[in-house]
Every structure is written in structure tokens, then in C-alpha cells.
Enzyme design. Structure first.
Site, PDB file in Angstrom:
ATOM      1  N   ASP A 129      11.688  52.263 -13.016  1.00 45.07           N
ATOM      2  CA  ASP A 129      12.563  51.054 -12.540  1.00 45.07           C
ATOM      3  C   ASP A 129      13.967  51.320 -11.969  1.00 45.07           C
ATOM      4  O   ASP A 129      14.163  50.621 -11.464  1.00 45.07           O
ATOM      5  CB  ASP A 129      12.385  50.151 -13.678  1.00 45.07           C
ATOM      6  N   ASN A 177       3.745  45.751 -18.775  1.00 42.71           N
ATOM      7  CA  ASN A 177       4.992  45.682 -19.270  1.00 42.71           C
ATOM      8  C   ASN A 177       5.460  46.350 -20.700  1.00 42.71           C
ATOM      9  O   ASN A 177       6.896  45.233 -20.931  1.00 42.71           O
ATOM     10  CB  ASN A 177       5.802  44.793 -18.545  1.00 42.71           C
ATOM     11  N   ASP A 204       0.844  47.218 -12.943  1.00 43.78           N
ATOM     12  CA  ASP A 204       1.713  47.322 -14.159  1.00 43.78           C
ATOM     13  C   ASP A 204       1.174  47.089 -15.092  1.00 43.78           C
ATOM     14  O   ASP A 204       0.208  46.896 -15.416  1.00 43.78           O
ATOM     15  CB  ASP A 204       2.755  45.541 -13.189  1.00 43.78           C
TER      16      ASP A 204
HETATM   17  C1  GLA Z   1       8.249  46.156 -14.021  1.00 44.94           C
HETATM   18  C2  GLA Z   1       8.146  46.856 -12.505  1.00 44.94           C
HETATM   19  C3  GLA Z   1       8.376  46.222 -12.377  1.00 44.94           C
HETATM   20  C4  GLA Z   1       8.475  45.110 -11.194  1.00 44.94           C
HETATM   21  C5  GLA Z   1       8.524  44.243 -12.575  1.00 44.94           C
HETATM   22  C6  GLA Z   1       8.344  42.327 -12.529  1.00 44.94           C
HETATM   23  O1  GLA Z   1       9.315  45.982 -13.864  1.00 44.94           O
HETATM   24  O2  GLA Z   1       8.552  48.471 -13.369  1.00 44.94           O
HETATM   25  O3  GLA Z   1       8.480  47.706 -10.568  1.00 44.94           O
HETATM   26  O4  GLA Z   1       7.221  45.167 -10.955  1.00 44.94           O
HETATM   27  O5  GLA Z   1       7.857  44.930 -14.078  1.00 44.94           O
HETATM   28  O6  GLA Z   1       7.838  42.070 -13.156  1.00 44.94           O
END
Ligand code: GLA
Length: 725
Positions: A543, A475, A473
Site C-alpha cells: 500500500d 484486509n 483483497d
Molecule cells: C487495501 C488495499 C488498497 C485498497 C484498500 C481499499 O488497503 O491494499 O489498495 O484496495 O484496501 O479498502
């Protein structure tokens, strides 16, 4: 086929159904004379722009007859010699001069793709490399054209080499430049935001530029590194379109520029905002690849060409057609609130339904029980998971399930042991406050000690446990573009060096753990690009798991990417992102149009819903090869009306899987027909769900009646060719 006609000094590149012709002007300029439908090997010097004089178009000093770079089709735009369009490269020498004049020097034709170092690269093909020399500096430019005879995709990139003894500075170094003949064009791009990625938007080009890009250090949710130029009348099933897709995951730009004559220049590559690169003597700078796709039959054919190309030459060879894990991810089931018992209970529910992998998402490490802390501390939180990961993995194994885990390697929380030990490992200056996003900083991936640390921590987790899958990931986006380890004159290199560091770490981990399946993610689909797909056969598409929103996101994504690259999960309702309730069957149908999975508390499902999960998984196994290899036909556009419908067809046209959704139930809407696409006219097909047997032409021209459905209700049709018909 790549042909060089020595008499006319013309290169011809013939792909499956397009050709490209490049001519070496007597003075040495490399001039693009054709990019479009197939042509023979005729003498094309008739198109020599020398014949068409234009006022205010300067003539370079080394040509006898009229010739101006202002109007000539250029393969790599130069600056300061009369080409006033977007230049492809800006090279600053020691005296500050930046004009360039490129002349052809030599060329080679080799099997395979050029060596791009750690950058993602398409496999196979045949590469024409043309070397140009800048007459005004010691720079050499190598333009690579990789051609695949079974494809309408042409891959390009450029390399810049300093052949002199003093350094030069690159202020811009694009991957390609393509000048197309004058015409009326539209531009399609995929814009968006978090939870709403890759929304198609089409506008007329008009004079001047349409410039898209990302300066976020990641390809981004906001704009995908993909642009399509369409002839004005072109649409889904007809007309000329040319796609441009960067195989790159960092800050990027693509520009379409309509010039004074109506001709269009498309160019792009690494974003030049804040970019500079010091090129020492004998050093080479390699730009990322772009995949250019020609279609004479609309966007549909372009998307199918991209899907075939990416599957055949970009997605990891050992994974691309192999069955994907059907997983349950605990994120929307538990968020941070889990322990061993909850995870084991999820596995207990999952196994009998046919789910084969349990994925443990965020929150298993350091002291992480919310998003305020612990990124970087990749040590199992044994207070939360008593006994560590081992007992959960064993529990899964006993139920015949595999185990996967989430990492967000590039990040660091202020509240972490890692930050306390190495505050300078975060991007930006450690002595002044920095921007936070989701309460976190970004690690400086340009530094070897940082990537060595990450490799050590991740390898430790992966080698101690039986882990079959990793979700990678990312973020947040990058703000203070500054590395404590780079000298002042190299700070402009930071953004590109960052993504090279990411690629290097992924390559290293994948080489060390070849059996682990890696899925990409960046707050959903924030780094869904051809660069990442070189390493990750699938990417978490968004998401947003609401099936209606997903239908739109997956529709948009399908313009440039195969279904098999899209990871799609069934989640709970009311949906956590939109609050909408969509029938369980529709959630399954939309999630079956990609690498399918689940992301909800299975224990809260009714017996009837559990039975549906079993059916959905059985269906997925039946159609998986269609999803992995098939041809996609977009039938009803959810952005234009009340319906979503697509069909996935086997290459031999004997099987099709059709999925549709009616967005709002409308009274009396009983004579609407869904006209299928891509079938063989004279072939007879059985539509399993309707008990109907009809010819392909009937199904395509008369169509099938839209089923009666509630709001967001979906339908699925399985078609199979009747034998001996
Ligand atoms: C991101 C990902 C989610 C999840 C969260 C966890 O938003 O896209 O699928 O893994 O992080 O913090």
C-alpha cells in the site's frame, strides 16, 4: 535426473547445478548425505554418521553398529528416538504416545508434480516419492521431491497417511526437513509491517534456532514465508546460498537450527501454534510445498533461479508472459468518494494517455462510503452509482478501455445485511464479543455455505457485466480461531482449513471465469507468497506507493519473486503514505519495474506530467517482455547506501533496462560509477540515453558515471547490443 543406485541404496537427484543424495541405511533410516553443488554417483556411504560416535547420542534398538538419529542427516525429523532437533511431525496415538521411527518402505518416480488437491502446486518436473513407515505407529509418510532439470529449485512436500484403524492426531506436520553439513551460516529473512513489507535482514545463525513465521492466518506483511541460508562469505554475486520458499498463504513457520556439531537443520511448513489435525483411519494429510533453491553464485543467481522457476512452474501458465493490463485504479484518486461522473471523468483522462483498464476499488457495494460497513453485501450500490456498473463500463468501452473491480471476499462488516442474517458466519463465537480490525470480521471460509454464498455473489457481478479484471483483497488478520461448524476435536484444524477454503473459492471462480485476470492484494503485500502466485500472476506489492519506499520494498521482494509478480503504481505527491515528494519521472521509473499502473487523479496532472504518462506507458510497452521474462541484476542496494539500481537483462543478453535512483543529492558526487552486471563481455552495447557505445566488459568493470540528480531523482538506461559486433 533422478537415479536410484540399488547397490548402495542411494538416491541421487541432479538439478541444473545442484545435487542431492539420500541413502537408505541398512536398518531402513533415510539419511541425507549431500545437498549442494553437483556430484557424480559415487558411493557416499563414507559419510555414514555411524563412523563418528558422539556421547549422549542415543542408538535406536534396531541398528547393530553405532548410529544415532541425533547426528544423522534426516529427511523428515522424528520425535522420541534420539533426534533431539526440531521434529518434522508429531503424531499422537490413542494411548497418548508420540514417538516415531521412520523406515524406508518403497519409492516411485513419476512425471509431473504430486496431486495436492486444492493446495497450490508447482507444475511439471519429475517426482520421486519415498514412502516411509513409522515402526511405532500405523502412520506412513510419503516424501515428495519434484525435480526440474532446467532449474536449481527442488520442490518438496510430505503426506501423512493413517494406515491403522484408530484415529491419530497430528500436532505438527511440516513440509520438509533438510540437514546441511556443518559450516558458518547467516540467515536472511524478509520482515516488515503494513506499508513496509519484505525488508531484508541478515544475521549470523549461531547455535540454536532462528525461527520465523506467521500465526495471523495469512502469510503476512510482518514476515514473508521465505528464508535464505548463506555461507558466511556469500553475497550478491558470489558464494553458496540456499533459499526456502513456501507455496502457502496461511499461518506458516520456517526454522534454521544450528546443532551441537555445527550442522544445520532447516525445516518448516504449516505453523504448529494451535494446530492439530485428526487423522482418521485411511485418511491422508497433505502438506504445502516448499521450493528449495541452491545457488553457488550468491543471492543474485538465487533470485534469478526463483524468478525462472516461479514463472515457468507456478504463476498461471496462460497469464505469465501475456501483456498485463496497464490500469488506473481509483483508490488513491477518490477513496470512497466517487460516483459515476467521477469514474467516467477518470476514464476520459486515462484513455488518451494509453491506460487500458479502469479499476473500481473499494466502496461500490452495499452502503459502503467508509470502512465501517457493508463487507459481504456484494450488491452494487445504485444510489452511489446511478444505473449500476453498466454505464461506467459502457463509458470505458467507448474509449477502448476495459473495466476491473475490487472484492474483499473473505470479510464481513458487523453493519451488513450478511452479518444480520448470519452472525455465525464470522470467525469466532457469535455469543461473545470478538476482535475487530479495520472495523471488520473475517468470514469462516471453512464453511461451504459461506464459500457458496461468495461464489454466487461474485459470479453474479462477473457474469452480468463485462469485467476483465478482479482485485482480490484481504484486509485483516484472523483472531478468534474458531468455527461454529467444526466439532471440538477439530478446532485445531481451523487455520489450515480456512486457507484451503480460500484456495477452493479462487479455483472455482477462475474455472468459471477463465477470461478474467485476477490480481492479489492484502492491505498491499500482506499475502505476497508462492501460494497466491499460483492463482494470481501479480500481487499489489504494498500500500506504500512512495517511489523511494517502493524501490526498497521491490528490492526486498525481488530476492524471492519475479518482477512480473509485483504490481507497481504511480501515485500522487505529496505521497499519501509518507508525505514525501518524489519527481514524477522517478515515480514512473520505479513503477516500470513490475506490472505497471496508475493510482491517482489524472485530472489533476499538469500537461507536462500527462505527457510523461504517455511516455512512461510507451516505454513500458517497449520493455514489458523484459519485465515478464528477463533476468534481474541487483546493482546498488538502497539499504546500504545512497543509491538504488537494478538492471533487467534479456535472456540472450542483447537488451538491458537499467533503472536507478539517487536518494539524496550530494555535492561533488561526480565520479561515482555504476558498474553494470550480466552483460556479455565482448559484446558492444549502445546506451541510448548517453549516446555511448561500449563493450560489455567496459560497462561492467569501468561502469557508467552516475548522472547528476536531485533528491530521489531517477535515471533510466536502455542498452541494446550492436549488431555484428
Ligand atoms: C487495501 C488495499 C488498497 C485498497 C484498500 C481499499 O488497503 O491494499 O489498495 O484496495 O484496501 O479498502
Amino acid at each position: 535426473m533422478i537415479v536410484y543406485d540399488q547397490t548402495t541404496r542411494t538416491f541421487f537427484l541432479h538439478g541444473k547445478s545442484f545435487s542431492c543424495a539420500l541413502w537408505v541405511h541398512p536398518a531402513g533410516y533415510l539419511v541425507g548425505l549431500h545437498f549442494g553443488g553437483p556430484i557424480g554417483g559415487d558411493d557416499l556411504r563414507y559419510f555414514d554418521p555411524s563412523a563418528r560416535e558422539l556421547s549422549f547420542s542415543p542408538i535406536p534398538p534396531d541398528v547393530d553398529s553405532y548410529f544415532s538419529l541425533d547426528v544423522a542427516g534426516s529427511e523428515y525429523g522424528s520425535f522420541g528416538q534420539g533426534d533431539f532437533r526440531t521434529p518434522s511431525v508429531l503424531l499422537v496415538r490413542e494411548n497418548g504416545e508420540r514417538a516415531s521411527r521412520f523406515h524406508y518402505v518403497s519409492h516411485t518416480i513419476c512425471d509431473g508434480a504430486p496431486d495436492l488437491g486444492v493446495l497450490p502446486s508447482a507444475r511439471g518436473g519429475k517426482t520421486l516419492s519415498i514412502t516411509l513407515k513409522d515402526v511405532l505407529s500405523e502412520a506412513e509418510i510419503v516424501l515428495n521431491y519434484t525435480l526440474y532439470e532446467d532449474s536449481d529449485v527442488l520442490v518438496r512436500n510430505a503426506e501423512i497417511v493413517n494406515r491403522g484403524s484408530s484415529p491419530m492426531r497430528l500436532l505438527r506436520a511440516e513440509s520438509f526437513c533438510l540437514d546441511l553439513a556443518a559450516g558458518e551460516y547467516d540467515v536472511l529473512r524478509l520482515h516488515g509491517r503494513h506499508n513496509m513489507e519484505r525488508m531484508p535482514e541478515r544475521t549470523p545463525l549461531g547455535h540454536g534456532s532462528v525461527k520465523i513465521g506467521s500465526a495471523r492466518g495469512a502469510s503476512s506483511h510482518q514476515m514473508n514465508p521465505f528464508l535464505v541460508l548463506l555461507e558466511r562469505g556469500a553475497g550478491e554475486d558470489a558464494g553458496v546460498c540456499v533459499g526456502f520458499e513456501l507455496l502457502y498463504s496461511g499461518s506458516w513457520m520456517l526454522e534454521a537450527e544450528e546443532t551441537q556439531t555445527g550442522a544445520v537443520r532447516v525445516s518448516g511448513g504449516i505453523n504448529d501454534l494451535g494446530f492439530s489435525w485428526l487423522l482418521g483411519a485411511s485418511e491422508k494429510f497433505i502438506t504445502p510445498q516448499v521450493a528449495i533453491c541452491y545457488s553457488a553464485h550468491g543471492l543474485g543467481e538465487m533470485s534469478r533461479s526463483y524468478a525462472d522457476f516461479l514463472r515457468g512452474h507456478v504463476l498461471p501458465e496462460n497469464r505469465v508472459y501475456a501483456p498485463r493490463p496497464v490500469l488506473v485504479n481509483n483508490w488513491e484518486a477518490t477513496y470512497f468518494d466517487f460516483d459515476r461522473e467521477k469514474l467516467c471523468a477518470l476514464a476520459d483522462e486515462a484513455a488518451p494517455l494509453g491506460i487500458d483498464t479502469l479499476v473500481l476499488d473499494d466502496g461500490w457495494f452495499g452502503g459502503r462510503n467508509d470502512d465501517l460497513t457493508s463487507l459481504g453485501d456484494w450488491f452494487v450500490n445504485e444510489k452511489k452509482l446511478v444505473g449500476g456498473l453498466g454505464p461506467v463500463i459502457e463509458h470505458c468501452k467507448k474509449r477502448g478501455m476495459k473495466f476491473g473491480i475490487w472484492f474483499e471476499p473473505e470479510m464481513i462488516s458487523e453493519d451488513s445485511a450478511l452479518y444480520r442474517a448470519h452472525p455465525d458466519w464470522a470467525i469466532g463465537r457469535a455469543d461473545v464479543p470478538r476482535c475487530k480490525s479495520r472495523h471488520q470480521y473475517v468470514l469462516d471460509m471453512t464453511r461451504e455455505e459461506v464459500t457458496d454464498y461468495l461464489f454466487a455473489r461474485m459470479s453474479d457481478i462477473l457474469s452480468r457485466h463485462e469485467i476483465s479484471y478482479v482485485k482480490w483483497d484481504m484486509n485483516r488478520h484472523i483472531t478468534e480461531f474458531y468455527s461454529a461448524s467444526l466439532p471440538a476435536e477439530r478446532q485445531g484444524e481451523f487455520a489450515h482449513r480456512y486457507i484451503l477454503g480460500v484456495y477452493r473459492l479462487i479455483r472455482r471462480l477462475q474455472a468459471a471465469f477463465p477470461d478474467v485476470f485476477f490480481e492479489g492484494c492484502s492491505g498491499g503485500g500482506g499475502r505476497f507468497d508462492g501460494g497466491m502466485l499460483c492463482f494470481f500472476p501479480q500481487f499489489w506489492t504494498s500500500d506504500d506507493t512512495d517511489a523511494y519506499e517502493r524501490a526498497k520494498i521491490q528490492w526486498g521482494t525481488s530476492y524471492g519473486y519475479p518482477l512480473s509478480a509485483m504490481s507497481c503504481h504511480v501515485s500522487a505527491c505529496p505521497n499519501h503514505q509518507t508525505g514525501r515528494t518524489v519527481p514524477f519521472s522517478a515515480r514512473g521509473a520505479i513503477a516500470s519495474l513490475g506490472a505497471t499502473g496508475y493510482e491517482l487523479d489524472l485530472g489533476r496532472l499538469s500537461a507536462e506530467e500527462k505527457a510523461q504518462v504517455k511516455e512512461q506507458i510507451a516505454n513500458y510497452h517497449e520493455i514489458e517482455q523484459l519485465i515478464l521474462r528477463g533476468d534481474l541484476y541487483r546493482i546498488a542496494d538502497p539499504y546500504q547506501g545512497n543509491l538504488f539500481c537494478v538492471a533487467v537483462m534479456s535472456k540472450d543478453k542483447t537488451r538491458a533496462y537499467v533503472v536507478g535512483m539517487r536518494i539524496h543529492a550530494l555535492p561533488g558526487d561526480f565520479d561515482r560509477r555504476i558498474r553494470l552486471k550480466g552483460l556479455r563481455c565482448e559484446q558492444t552495447y549502445t546506451v541510448e540515453e548517453l549516446g555511448l557505445t561500449l563493450r560489455g566488459d567496459t560497462l561492467m568493470n569501468a561502469g557508467l558515471l552516475l548522472p547528476r540528480l536531485p533528491d530521489f531523482g531517477s535515471w533510466v538506461w536502455h542498452l541494446s547490443a550492436k549488431k555484428n559486433s
